[in-house]
Design an enzyme around this catalytic site. Structure first.
Site: not given
Ligand code: BV8
Ligand code: ZN
Length: 247
Positions: A120, A131
């Protein structure tokens, strides 16, 4: 702590070469990090739908960041406990130990475990929503941090509900569950998928699955051995039996 269950767990572990360890929030509870679903768990004060989803972040990024800034600040004061260190030590005793964690606190790595699979993500990493820019560390980035490359918003590099797991993490976790001799599942309610289904991969191979959890979980009914106690003391008790010369 049930001595008979500890003995049974030790028996399975002593016969194993490689170990797959699935951990959840209960692994970090004894380091002082609240779990998600226990009475005083994080979710009892916050609603996951409000904070741990991409929609929540789009709707109110500052409110979501507030929650993560709180958790990142707490993590600056937290240490791994002896249970984390036992799992790291076992890398020198077993042929292989693969930790697969749902936790985002990085405590297994800090305790010395290598190659931890973080299903996770991790609180100590933030990334740009647009980006490839990422920034490591737990410094306070402020209420609405921006990317230094493109100026877009930064987000915590964790997996929210409804998001795919990090590329490669799930495949590596399946590989670990498919190649171990015994499974150890520590401190998870077994509610969150697909993480919890790793236990089915281990059981479908006819291998022992040892659970350490003071409460029953979604996994308890399928576990070979369930030890109803906190993981710190249980891991230390098993370690004393497995490696008497080490303590
Ligand atoms: C996915 C990071 C594919 C963030 C977390 C409907 C729509 C969309 C998805 C779903 C859906 N229905 C189901 C799903 C799948 C969903 C899911 O599982 N939902 C659950 C709630 C039903 N899963 C996902 O969305 C996952 N992605 O499926 O991608 C996809 C893609 C698009 C659309 C659909 C599907 C992503 C899940 C990841 C969520 N992110 N965390 C953050 O941390 O901020 S989950 C969060 O819960 C933490 O990671 C935590 O670790 C994890 C699991 O909880 P536990 O670790 O088990 O913690 P919990 O408090 O529940 O239990 C603690 C246990 O410890 C207790 O049993 C307690 O007894 C025990 N304990 C206490 N003290 C101790 C102890 N044990 C030992 N020792 C102690 N001392
Ligand atoms: Zn950017």
């Amino acid at each position: 702590m049930d001595a008979a269950q500890i003995e049974k767990a030790t028996h399975h572990l002593a016969a194993a070469g490689s170990l797959c360890v699935l951990t959840g929030a209960g692994m970090s509870a004894e380091s002082g990090i609240a779990t998600f679903r226990d009475r005083d768990g994080v979710w009892s004060k916050f609603n996951p739908a409000e904070l741990a989803t991409p929609e929540a972040f789009r709707r109110d990024p500052v409110r979501v960041w507030d929650w993560y800034r709180l958790r990142r600040a707490q993590l600056r004061e937290i240490e791994p406990h002896e249970g984390h260190r036992v799992l790291a030590e076992w890398e020198r005793w077993f042929d292989a130990v693969q930790v697969v964690t749902q936790n985002v606190d990085g405590l297994h790595t800090r305790a010395g475990s290598s190659g931890v699979i973080e299903l996770h993500g991790r609180l100590a990493r933030s990334r740009c929503v647009r980006c490839e820019y990422t920034i490591e560390g737990l410094d306070d980035l402020g209420p609405d941090p921006r990317c230094l490359e493109c100026g877009q918003r930064l987000r915590p590099s964790v997996v929210w509900f409804g998001e795919w797991l990090p590329p490669g993490a799930w495949e590596a976790a399946i590989e670990a569950a498919s190649s171990c001799d015994v499974g150890l599942v520590i401190g998870t309610s077994g509610v969150v998928q697909p993480a919890a289904s790793l236990t089915d991969v281990i059981l479908s191979r006819g291998l022992p699955l040892i659970e350490i959890n003071p409460n029953t979980s979604e996994i308890s009914g399928r576990a070979t051995v369930s030890i109803r106690a906190g993981c710190r003391d249980v891991l230390m008790a098993i370690d004393r039996r497995l490696r008497p010369e080490s303590t």
